[in-house]
Design a protein around this motif. Structure first.
Motif, PDB file in Angstrom:
ATOM      1  N   SER A  14       0.800  -1.238   0.002  1.00 55.48           N
ATOM      2  CA  SER A  14      -0.263   0.115   0.101  1.00 55.48           C
ATOM      3  C   SER A  14       0.654   1.351   0.102  1.00 55.48           C
ATOM      4  CB  SER A  14      -0.911  -0.001   1.368  1.00 55.48           C
ATOM      5  OG  SER A  14      -1.482   1.118   1.353  1.00 55.48           O
ATOM      6  N   MET A  15       0.527   1.878  -0.989  1.00 48.37           N
ATOM      7  CA  MET A  15       1.552   3.235  -1.253  1.00 48.37           C
ATOM      8  C   MET A  15       0.926   4.837  -0.712  1.00 48.37           C
ATOM      9  SD  MET A  15       2.843   2.009  -4.842  1.00 48.37           S
ATOM     10  CE  MET A  15       1.271   2.038  -5.652  1.00 48.37           C
ATOM     11  N   ASP A  16       1.790   5.565  -0.443  1.00 46.44           N
ATOM     12  CA  ASP A  16       1.687   7.006  -0.310  1.00 46.44           C
ATOM     13  C   ASP A  16       1.059   6.954   1.127  1.00 46.44           C
ATOM     14  OD1 ASP A  16       2.657   7.489  -2.843  1.00 46.44           O
ATOM     15  OD2 ASP A  16       0.629   7.357  -3.605  1.00 46.44           O
ATOM     16  N   HIS A  17       1.336   6.171   2.198  1.00 49.31           N
ATOM     17  CA  HIS A  17       0.823   6.586   3.544  1.00 49.31           C
ATOM     18  C   HIS A  17       1.967   6.498   4.223  1.00 49.31           C
ATOM     19  CE1 HIS A  17      -3.196   6.259   1.996  1.00 49.31           C
ATOM     20  NE2 HIS A  17      -2.824   5.344   1.117  1.00 49.31           N
TER      21      HIS A  17
ATOM     22  N   THR B 179       6.862   1.777   8.513  1.00 45.36           N
ATOM     23  CA  THR B 179       7.483   1.480   9.628  1.00 45.36           C
ATOM     24  C   THR B 179       9.134   0.882   9.189  1.00 45.36           C
ATOM     25  OG1 THR B 179       6.936  -0.781   9.512  1.00 45.36           O
ATOM     26  CG2 THR B 179       5.768   0.921  11.008  1.00 45.36           C
ATOM     27  N   GLY B 180       8.881   0.560   7.809  1.00 47.72           N
ATOM     28  CA  GLY B 180      10.093   0.185   7.211  1.00 47.72           C
ATOM     29  C   GLY B 180      10.096  -1.528   7.400  1.00 47.72           C
TER      30      GLY B 180
ATOM     31  N   TYR C 106       2.455  -4.375   3.662  1.00 45.28           N
ATOM     32  CA  TYR C 106       3.700  -3.320   3.801  1.00 45.28           C
ATOM     33  C   TYR C 106       3.244  -2.128   3.261  1.00 45.28           C
ATOM     34  CZ  TYR C 106       8.842  -3.023   4.147  1.00 45.28           C
ATOM     35  OH  TYR C 106      10.076  -2.630   4.551  1.00 45.28           O
ATOM     36  N   PHE C 107       3.434  -1.144   4.071  1.00 40.80           N
ATOM     37  CA  PHE C 107       3.176   0.359   3.717  1.00 40.80           C
ATOM     38  C   PHE C 107       4.498   0.938   3.018  1.00 40.80           C
ATOM     39  CE2 PHE C 107      -0.350  -0.303   6.375  1.00 40.80           C
ATOM     40  CZ  PHE C 107      -1.430  -0.024   5.759  1.00 40.80           C
ATOM     41  N   SER C 108       4.293   1.500   1.815  1.00 40.25           N
ATOM     42  CA  SER C 108       5.624   1.920   1.134  1.00 40.25           C
ATOM     43  C   SER C 108       5.117   3.212   0.461  1.00 40.25           C
ATOM     44  CB  SER C 108       6.149   0.928   0.180  1.00 40.25           C
ATOM     45  OG  SER C 108       7.380   1.527  -0.161  1.00 40.25           O
ATOM     46  N   ARG C 109       5.590   3.759  -0.555  1.00 40.90           N
ATOM     47  CA  ARG C 109       5.187   4.854  -1.219  1.00 40.90           C
ATOM     48  C   ARG C 109       5.330   4.742  -2.886  1.00 40.90           C
ATOM     49  NH1 ARG C 109       8.364  10.352  -1.959  1.00 40.90           N
ATOM     50  NH2 ARG C 109       6.981  10.420  -3.277  1.00 40.90           N
ATOM     51  N   GLU C 110       4.789   5.362  -3.551  1.00 41.03           N
ATOM     52  CA  GLU C 110       4.627   5.620  -5.018  1.00 41.03           C
ATOM     53  C   GLU C 110       5.470   6.954  -5.283  1.00 41.03           C
ATOM     54  OE1 GLU C 110       1.850   5.293  -8.730  1.00 41.03           O
ATOM     55  OE2 GLU C 110       0.886   5.558  -6.973  1.00 41.03           O
ATOM     56  N   TYR C 111       6.536   6.950  -6.058  1.00 40.70           N
ATOM     57  CA  TYR C 111       6.992   8.170  -6.594  1.00 40.70           C
ATOM     58  C   TYR C 111       6.233   8.644  -7.926  1.00 40.70           C
ATOM     59  CZ  TYR C 111      10.254  11.502  -8.480  1.00 40.70           C
ATOM     60  OH  TYR C 111      11.007  12.575  -8.877  1.00 40.70           O
ATOM     61  N   GLY C 112       5.556   9.660  -7.814  1.00 36.39           N
ATOM     62  CA  GLY C 112       4.837  10.231  -9.211  1.00 36.39           C
ATOM     63  C   GLY C 112       5.713  11.206  -9.758  1.00 36.39           C
TER      64      GLY C 112
ATOM     65  N   LEU D  65       6.414   5.253 -10.236  1.00 33.21           N
ATOM     66  CA  LEU D  65       7.425   4.076  -9.537  1.00 33.21           C
ATOM     67  C   LEU D  65       6.783   3.682  -8.318  1.00 33.21           C
ATOM     68  CD1 LEU D  65      10.960   5.477  -9.966  1.00 33.21           C
ATOM     69  CD2 LEU D  65       9.674   4.298 -11.914  1.00 33.21           C
ATOM     70  N   SER D  66       6.388   2.265  -8.419  1.00 32.03           N
ATOM     71  CA  SER D  66       6.074   1.733  -7.081  1.00 32.03           C
ATOM     72  C   SER D  66       7.334   1.263  -6.431  1.00 32.03           C
ATOM     73  CB  SER D  66       5.256   0.240  -7.140  1.00 32.03           C
ATOM     74  OG  SER D  66       3.993   1.006  -8.220  1.00 32.03           O
ATOM     75  N   LEU D  67       7.550   1.695  -5.321  1.00 26.70           N
ATOM     76  CA  LEU D  67       8.551   1.389  -4.274  1.00 26.70           C
ATOM     77  C   LEU D  67       8.194   0.424  -3.272  1.00 26.70           C
ATOM     78  CD1 LEU D  67       9.988   4.980  -3.808  1.00 26.70           C
ATOM     79  CD2 LEU D  67      10.096   3.720  -5.869  1.00 26.70           C
ATOM     80  N   LEU D  68       8.922  -0.619  -3.359  1.00 27.65           N
ATOM     81  CA  LEU D  68       8.514  -2.118  -2.356  1.00 27.65           C
ATOM     82  C   LEU D  68       9.727  -2.132  -1.392  1.00 27.65           C
ATOM     83  CD1 LEU D  68       6.896  -2.490  -4.984  1.00 27.65           C
ATOM     84  CD2 LEU D  68       6.873  -4.672  -4.737  1.00 27.65           C
ATOM     85  N   GLY D  69       9.193  -2.580  -0.354  1.00 24.92           N
ATOM     86  CA  GLY D  69      10.196  -2.949   0.696  1.00 24.92           C
ATOM     87  C   GLY D  69      11.299  -2.060   1.045  1.00 24.92           C
ATOM     88  N   LEU D  70      10.629  -0.592   1.232  1.00 26.67           N
ATOM     89  CA  LEU D  70      11.794   0.257   1.755  1.00 26.67           C
ATOM     90  C   LEU D  70      12.027  -0.084   3.334  1.00 26.67           C
ATOM     91  CD1 LEU D  70      10.360   3.662   0.085  1.00 26.67           C
ATOM     92  CD2 LEU D  70      12.145   2.076  -0.637  1.00 26.67           C
ATOM     93  N   THR D  71      13.108   0.332   3.822  1.00 28.91           N
ATOM     94  CA  THR D  71      13.479   0.267   5.186  1.00 28.91           C
ATOM     95  C   THR D  71      13.614   1.569   5.785  1.00 28.91           C
ATOM     96  OG1 THR D  71      15.827  -0.005   4.573  1.00 28.91           O
ATOM     97  CG2 THR D  71      14.580  -1.978   5.079  1.00 28.91           C
TER      98      THR D  71
END
Length: 204
Positions: free
Chosen positions: A120-123, A128-129, A142-148, A155-161
């Motif tokens: 789930s992105m942009d939240h 929490t990483g 997993y909560f991550s983000r989308e870079y627009g 870009l969908s960013l997955l697994g960010l710490t």
């Protein structure tokens, strides 16, 4: 569920079922049991449970109160083959929407669609990483983000710490063409985090 004219019929109350009004593509989520008032006559019932199950659709004549049991056929077990089902591009809030969701809603969707992973992105508020506390050994939220980038796609960013906030001076809410950093620079930031990856969502 659709009436004889093809109009969708919502469960009541719709928000309890995350009902999405999309005309002939309308849908909702239930926990396996749902009671719906429908007009007398022929109705169409459609049901699905994610990518590993066969889609079910059939018509029935409703003239008295009736109880139907649907059995979803599990046509393939991907985990037994070393694969896992997932949705890498989801949003809790994304205009236009019917509802603003919470993490518990996302976990409910994962269960309903039998997904092993959901990104789930942009939240940033839920970031929490690491997997969200609602995750289980079978289902990772997993909560991550989308870079627009308005010029070069998203870009969908997955697994960010660690949260990546590079926007080249533009706010996250800006959808105008502005001087943001290049996608390649974002990719470098992502790849610097062990285990993180990116997906080109819609290149143009």
């Amino acid at each position: 569920i659709f009436d004889s004219t093809g109009q969708p019929i919502a469960p009541s109350p719709p928000e309890d079922y995350l009902y999405q009004s999309l005309g002939k593509r309308s849908f909702f989520y239930c926990d396996g049991y749902v009671e719906i008032d429908v007009p007398e006559g022929v109705v169409t019932i459609r049901a699905s449970k994610g990518p590993e199950y066969d889609f079910v659709t059939f018509q029935v004549g409703i003239y008295v109160d009736v109880f139907y049991v649907l059995t979803m056929r599990h046509r393939i077990d991907m985990q037994s083959r070393g694969w896992f089902s997932g949705d890498t591009h989801t949003h809790m809030t994304h205009p236009p929407v019917n509802y603003t969701l919470i993490p518990e809603d996302m976990a409910r969707v994962m269960e309903a669609e039998d997904l092993n992973f959901m990104n789930s992105m942009d939240h940033e508020i839920h970031f929490t990483g690491a997997p969200h506390p609602l995750s289980t050994p079978e289902r990772v939220l997993y909560f991550s983000r989308e870079y627009g980038n308005p010029n070069f796609g998203h870009l969908s960013l997955l697994g960010l710490t660690e949260w990546i906030s590079s926007n080249g001076g533009c706010p996250d809410t800006s959808w105008v063409a502005c001087g943001r950093v290049l996608n390649s620079a974002i990719a470098d930031e992502v790849h610097a985090q062990p285990g993180a990856m990116l997906i080109i969502t819609h290149p143009f």
